[in-house]
Design a protein around this motif. Structure first.
Motif, PDB file in Angstrom:
ATOM      1  N   SER A  53       1.812 -15.106  61.982  1.00  0.00           N
ATOM      2  CA  SER A  53       2.631 -16.314  61.855  1.00  0.00           C
ATOM      3  C   SER A  53       3.650 -16.177  60.725  1.00  0.00           C
ATOM      4  CB  SER A  53       1.738 -17.535  61.604  1.00  0.00           C
ATOM      5  OG  SER A  53       1.101 -17.444  60.332  1.00  0.00           O
ATOM      6  N   SER A  54       3.335 -15.306  59.740  1.00  0.00           N
ATOM      7  CA  SER A  54       4.273 -15.131  58.624  1.00  0.00           C
ATOM      8  C   SER A  54       5.565 -14.484  59.088  1.00  0.00           C
ATOM      9  CB  SER A  54       3.626 -14.284  57.527  1.00  0.00           C
ATOM     10  OG  SER A  54       3.517 -12.928  57.925  1.00  0.00           O
ATOM     11  N   LYS A  55       5.539 -13.784  60.221  1.00  0.00           N
ATOM     12  CA  LYS A  55       6.739 -13.105  60.718  1.00  0.00           C
ATOM     13  C   LYS A  55       7.758 -14.096  61.246  1.00  0.00           C
ATOM     14  CE  LYS A  55       4.216  -8.888  61.946  1.00  0.00           C
ATOM     15  NZ  LYS A  55       3.811  -7.955  63.038  1.00  0.00           N
ATOM     16  N   THR A  56       7.295 -15.284  61.610  1.00  0.00           N
ATOM     17  CA  THR A  56       8.207 -16.312  62.116  1.00  0.00           C
ATOM     18  C   THR A  56       8.708 -17.226  60.994  1.00  0.00           C
ATOM     19  OG1 THR A  56       6.398 -17.869  62.567  1.00  0.00           O
ATOM     20  CG2 THR A  56       6.959 -16.300  64.303  1.00  0.00           C
ATOM     21  N   GLY A  57       8.230 -16.979  59.794  1.00  0.00           N
ATOM     22  CA  GLY A  57       8.662 -17.786  58.655  1.00  0.00           C
ATOM     23  C   GLY A  57       7.822 -19.014  58.421  1.00  0.00           C
ATOM     24  N   SER A  58       6.844 -19.274  59.285  1.00  0.00           N
ATOM     25  CA  SER A  58       5.988 -20.449  59.108  1.00  0.00           C
ATOM     26  C   SER A  58       4.589 -19.978  58.731  1.00  0.00           C
ATOM     27  CB  SER A  58       5.940 -21.289  60.392  1.00  0.00           C
ATOM     28  OG  SER A  58       5.437 -20.497  61.454  1.00  0.00           O
ATOM     29  N   LEU A  59       4.301 -19.975  57.466  1.00  0.00           N
ATOM     30  CA  LEU A  59       3.004 -19.514  56.980  1.00  0.00           C
ATOM     31  C   LEU A  59       2.104 -20.725  56.727  1.00  0.00           C
ATOM     32  CD1 LEU A  59       1.544 -16.858  56.182  1.00  0.00           C
ATOM     33  CD2 LEU A  59       2.220 -17.331  53.829  1.00  0.00           C
ATOM     34  N   PRO A  60       1.136 -20.960  57.622  1.00  0.00           N
ATOM     35  CA  PRO A  60       0.288 -22.150  57.436  1.00  0.00           C
ATOM     36  C   PRO A  60      -0.588 -22.019  56.193  1.00  0.00           C
ATOM     37  CG  PRO A  60      -0.583 -20.748  59.179  1.00  0.00           C
ATOM     38  CD  PRO A  60       0.745 -20.167  58.792  1.00  0.00           C
ATOM     39  N   LYS A  61      -0.881 -23.158  55.596  1.00  0.00           N
ATOM     40  CA  LYS A  61      -1.746 -23.166  54.422  1.00  0.00           C
ATOM     41  C   LYS A  61      -3.182 -22.933  54.857  1.00  0.00           C
ATOM     42  CE  LYS A  61      -3.043 -25.920  50.405  1.00  0.00           C
ATOM     43  NZ  LYS A  61      -2.860 -27.219  49.694  1.00  0.00           N
ATOM     44  N   GLU A 120       4.420 -17.204  51.004  1.00  0.00           N
ATOM     45  CA  GLU A 120       5.158 -16.432  51.993  1.00  0.00           C
ATOM     46  C   GLU A 120       4.810 -14.957  51.824  1.00  0.00           C
ATOM     47  OE1 GLU A 120       9.277 -15.804  49.445  1.00  0.00           O
ATOM     48  OE2 GLU A 120       9.257 -17.232  51.105  1.00  0.00           O
ATOM     49  N   LEU A 121       5.077 -14.185  52.872  1.00  0.00           N
ATOM     50  CA  LEU A 121       4.789 -12.748  52.854  1.00  0.00           C
ATOM     51  C   LEU A 121       6.056 -11.978  53.189  1.00  0.00           C
ATOM     52  CD1 LEU A 121       1.398 -12.649  54.827  1.00  0.00           C
ATOM     53  CD2 LEU A 121       1.711 -12.713  52.347  1.00  0.00           C
ATOM     54  N   ASN A 122       6.389 -11.005  52.379  1.00  0.00           N
ATOM     55  CA  ASN A 122       7.520 -10.143  52.715  1.00  0.00           C
ATOM     56  C   ASN A 122       7.015  -8.947  53.526  1.00  0.00           C
ATOM     57  OD1 ASN A 122       6.414  -8.254  50.898  1.00  0.00           O
ATOM     58  ND2 ASN A 122       7.639  -9.073  49.188  1.00  0.00           N
ATOM     59  N   HIS A 123       7.943  -8.068  53.860  1.00  0.00           N
ATOM     60  CA  HIS A 123       7.579  -6.918  54.706  1.00  0.00           C
ATOM     61  C   HIS A 123       6.494  -6.060  54.047  1.00  0.00           C
ATOM     62  CE1 HIS A 123       7.978  -3.639  57.553  1.00  0.00           C
ATOM     63  NE2 HIS A 123       8.123  -2.797  56.536  1.00  0.00           N
ATOM     64  N   GLU A 124       6.635  -5.816  52.766  1.00  0.00           N
ATOM     65  CA  GLU A 124       5.640  -4.993  52.062  1.00  0.00           C
ATOM     66  C   GLU A 124       4.270  -5.666  52.057  1.00  0.00           C
ATOM     67  OE1 GLU A 124       4.899  -3.064  47.598  1.00  0.00           O
ATOM     68  OE2 GLU A 124       6.844  -3.940  48.120  1.00  0.00           O
ATOM     69  N   ASP A 125       4.270  -6.994  51.861  1.00  0.00           N
ATOM     70  CA  ASP A 125       3.004  -7.739  51.890  1.00  0.00           C
ATOM     71  C   ASP A 125       2.339  -7.627  53.264  1.00  0.00           C
ATOM     72  OD1 ASP A 125       3.328  -8.627  49.279  1.00  0.00           O
ATOM     73  OD2 ASP A 125       4.405 -10.440  49.902  1.00  0.00           O
ATOM     74  N   ARG A 126       3.164  -7.775  54.311  1.00  0.00           N
ATOM     75  CA  ARG A 126       2.602  -7.726  55.664  1.00  0.00           C
ATOM     76  C   ARG A 126       2.038  -6.345  55.975  1.00  0.00           C
ATOM     77  NH1 ARG A 126       7.034 -11.273  56.766  1.00  0.00           N
ATOM     78  NH2 ARG A 126       8.399  -9.536  57.348  1.00  0.00           N
ATOM     79  N   MET A 127       2.730  -5.304  55.530  1.00  0.00           N
ATOM     80  CA  MET A 127       2.220  -3.948  55.754  1.00  0.00           C
ATOM     81  C   MET A 127       0.887  -3.746  55.043  1.00  0.00           C
ATOM     82  SD  MET A 127       4.244  -2.265  57.765  1.00  0.00           S
ATOM     83  CE  MET A 127       3.838  -0.549  57.433  1.00  0.00           C
TER      84      MET A 127
END
Length: 228
Positions: A89-97, A166-173
């Motif tokens: 979901s973080s890839k769409t910009g909506s990171l739920p709490k 929020e998560l950036n690309h490095e966080d998601r990896m």
């Protein structure tokens, strides 16, 4: 030159009596040695029996620690699924709490002090088959304990993300890699449990619950993200 005769020594009771006395002494020595051997055998049998009881109980406790973790397998899998949904979901910009802390599966330490401090003289009196069977079980438990320690560190790393906005690309990896590794360990622990139970059963062992241990945190099985 005059020759001096040396008289032959003659037993007081004659040669027959002398040989009889020697035979009695020999038989007495053999009986004493046999009795000592019987006492030593009896003592070693007792030592080996006590050692077996201690090792069997220790291994049964180790099975209990494994069972404790195995019962959390379903919750672990579902929690990883939810973290992965949260990651996607973080890839769409909506990171739920997150509804609660990420947490981690509960872990119990394993036991090995009896085997690690064994008396080599005692184990030398164990049948070879039993020595090999015990050694194999302890080797397997060392591997399992290593997996559980690795799992603990992975979940500690996963917990670093629970307050992220929020998560950036490095966080998601990084998070994706942690999820994959945690899944692999969970699958290994789940797959090996029936094999360990079968191996232990062949030695007459079964899991024994570790005394005075709290149940795993029930919150770990609850939903981590809002359901849609």
């Amino acid at each position: 030159m005059r020759r001096i005769k040396i008289p032959w020594l003659k037993p007081l009771n004659g040669w027959r009596g002398f040989l009889g006395e020697i035979a009695i002494i020999v038989i007495g020595v053999l009986l004493a040695l046999g009795a000592q051997q019987a006492v030593d055998t009896w003592n070693w049998r007792g030592e080996v029996s006590e050692f077996r009881k201690a090792v069997d109980y220790e291994l049964s406790l180790d099975l209990g620690t494994y069972e404790y973790r195995f019962r959390q397998a379903g919750c672990v899998g579902r929690r990883l699924d939810q973290i992965e949904v949260w990651l996607q979901s973080s890839k769409t910009g909506s990171l739920p709490k997150l509804l609660r802390p990420i947490g981690r599966p509960s872990m119990l330490s394993q036991y090995s002090s009896v085997w690690d401090n064994k008396d080599n003289d005692v184990t030398a009196h164990l049948p070879l088959k039993d020595r090999l069977q015990y050694a194999q079980l302890y080797d397997e438990f060392r591997t399992i304990n290593g997996l559980k320690l690795d799992e603990r560190e992975l979940w500690r790393s996963l917990a670093d993300f629970e307050y992220a906005d929020e998560l950036n690309h490095e966080d998601r990896m990084r998070l994706g890699g942690l999820i994959s590794r945690a899944r692999a360990i969970n699958e290994l622990l789940n797959a090996n449990y029936p094999l360990m139970i079968q191996l232990a059963s062949s030695a007459g062992l079964r899991p024994v619950a570790v005394p005075d241990v709290a149940a795993p945190d029930p919150a770990f099985c609850l939903a981590l993200i809002p359901t849609t």
